[in-house]
Design a protein around this motif. Structure first.
Motif, PDB file in Angstrom:
ATOM      1  N   VAL A  28      56.049  31.209  36.207  1.00  0.00           N
ATOM      2  CA  VAL A  28      56.793  31.718  37.352  1.00  0.00           C
ATOM      3  C   VAL A  28      56.058  32.884  38.016  1.00  0.00           C
ATOM      4  O   VAL A  28      56.608  33.535  38.880  1.00  0.00           O
ATOM      5  N   CYS A  29      54.833  33.120  37.623  1.00  0.00           N
ATOM      6  CA  CYS A  29      54.071  34.245  38.157  1.00  0.00           C
ATOM      7  C   CYS A  29      53.718  33.976  39.613  1.00  0.00           C
ATOM      8  O   CYS A  29      52.953  33.057  39.926  1.00  0.00           O
ATOM      9  N   GLY A  36      46.091  31.750  42.304  1.00  0.00           N
ATOM     10  CA  GLY A  36      45.405  31.024  41.240  1.00  0.00           C
ATOM     11  C   GLY A  36      44.814  31.949  40.191  1.00  0.00           C
ATOM     12  O   GLY A  36      44.178  31.495  39.253  1.00  0.00           O
ATOM     13  N   ILE A  37      45.012  33.260  40.367  1.00  0.00           N
ATOM     14  CA  ILE A  37      44.482  34.258  39.437  1.00  0.00           C
ATOM     15  C   ILE A  37      45.644  34.818  38.619  1.00  0.00           C
ATOM     16  O   ILE A  37      46.645  35.249  39.185  1.00  0.00           O
ATOM     17  N   PRO A  38      45.528  34.832  37.296  1.00  0.00           N
ATOM     18  CA  PRO A  38      46.622  35.371  36.485  1.00  0.00           C
ATOM     19  C   PRO A  38      46.755  36.884  36.664  1.00  0.00           C
ATOM     20  O   PRO A  38      45.778  37.585  36.876  1.00  0.00           O
ATOM     21  N   CYS A  39      47.982  37.365  36.569  1.00  0.00           N
ATOM     22  CA  CYS A  39      48.232  38.810  36.639  1.00  0.00           C
ATOM     23  C   CYS A  39      48.068  39.411  35.236  1.00  0.00           C
ATOM     24  O   CYS A  39      47.917  38.679  34.264  1.00  0.00           O
ATOM     25  N   PRO A  40      48.095  40.743  35.117  1.00  0.00           N
ATOM     26  CA  PRO A  40      47.929  41.353  33.794  1.00  0.00           C
ATOM     27  C   PRO A  40      49.002  40.948  32.788  1.00  0.00           C
ATOM     28  O   PRO A  40      48.760  40.966  31.593  1.00  0.00           O
ATOM     29  N   ILE A 123      41.863  36.774  33.142  1.00  0.00           N
ATOM     30  CA  ILE A 123      41.105  35.958  34.087  1.00  0.00           C
ATOM     31  C   ILE A 123      39.986  35.217  33.360  1.00  0.00           C
ATOM     32  O   ILE A 123      39.773  34.013  33.591  1.00  0.00           O
ATOM     33  N   MET A 124      39.280  35.906  32.477  1.00  0.00           N
ATOM     34  CA  MET A 124      38.177  35.280  31.750  1.00  0.00           C
ATOM     35  C   MET A 124      38.662  34.156  30.825  1.00  0.00           C
ATOM     36  O   MET A 124      37.951  33.160  30.629  1.00  0.00           O
TER      37      MET A 124
END
Length: 127
Positions: A28-29, A36-40, A123-124
């Motif tokens: 749900v981010c 397309g980039i994950p948050c912290p 992200i990595m």
């Protein structure tokens, strides 16, 4: 905060049920959805689910912030109920003290760097 914890328990229940049906995640981010980039904090729910299963190493690998959220979700409701019963405000007083510490660069800069490091790690990992 009490309502946030109750909402968190509801979300955790929903996510755990979804996880048990074979789906590996419930996403749900908004940041990840739009960029397309994950948050912290991406992976915190999965980390808490793994903690409930006793898989501490895997939870740490998914997102270490899950430990902090899990502790808050366990401690805050109990602390709130105790404050209501005792007609005191110790949680609020504690929150204000912590907030004043976090305004200091001595504490704020390392915490921001840790969150940013976690973000780069998410992200990595392709979370």
């Amino acid at each position: 905060m009490f309502l946030a914890c109750i909402g968190g328990y509801g979300w955790l229940y929903f996510s755990k049920a979804h996880y048990l049906t074979g789906h590996k995640s419930v996403e749900v981010c908004l940041i990840k959805y739009l960029t397309g980039i994950p948050c912290p904090s991406c992976g915190v729910t999965r980390a808490i689910i793994l903690l409930t299963e006793g898989n501490i190493a895997e939870a740490l690998k998914i997102n270490p912030l899950g430990f902090i959220v899990a502790i808050i979700m366990l401690v805050a409701p109990i602390w709130i109920v105790l404050d209501v019963v005792a007609k005191s405000s110790t949680l609020f007083d504690f929150y204000r003290r912590v907030e004043s510490y976090l305004k200091s660069p001595y504490y704020a800069v390392p915490l921001v760097l840790l969150v940013m490091s976690n973000w780069v790690w998410n992200i990595m990992k392709g979370l």
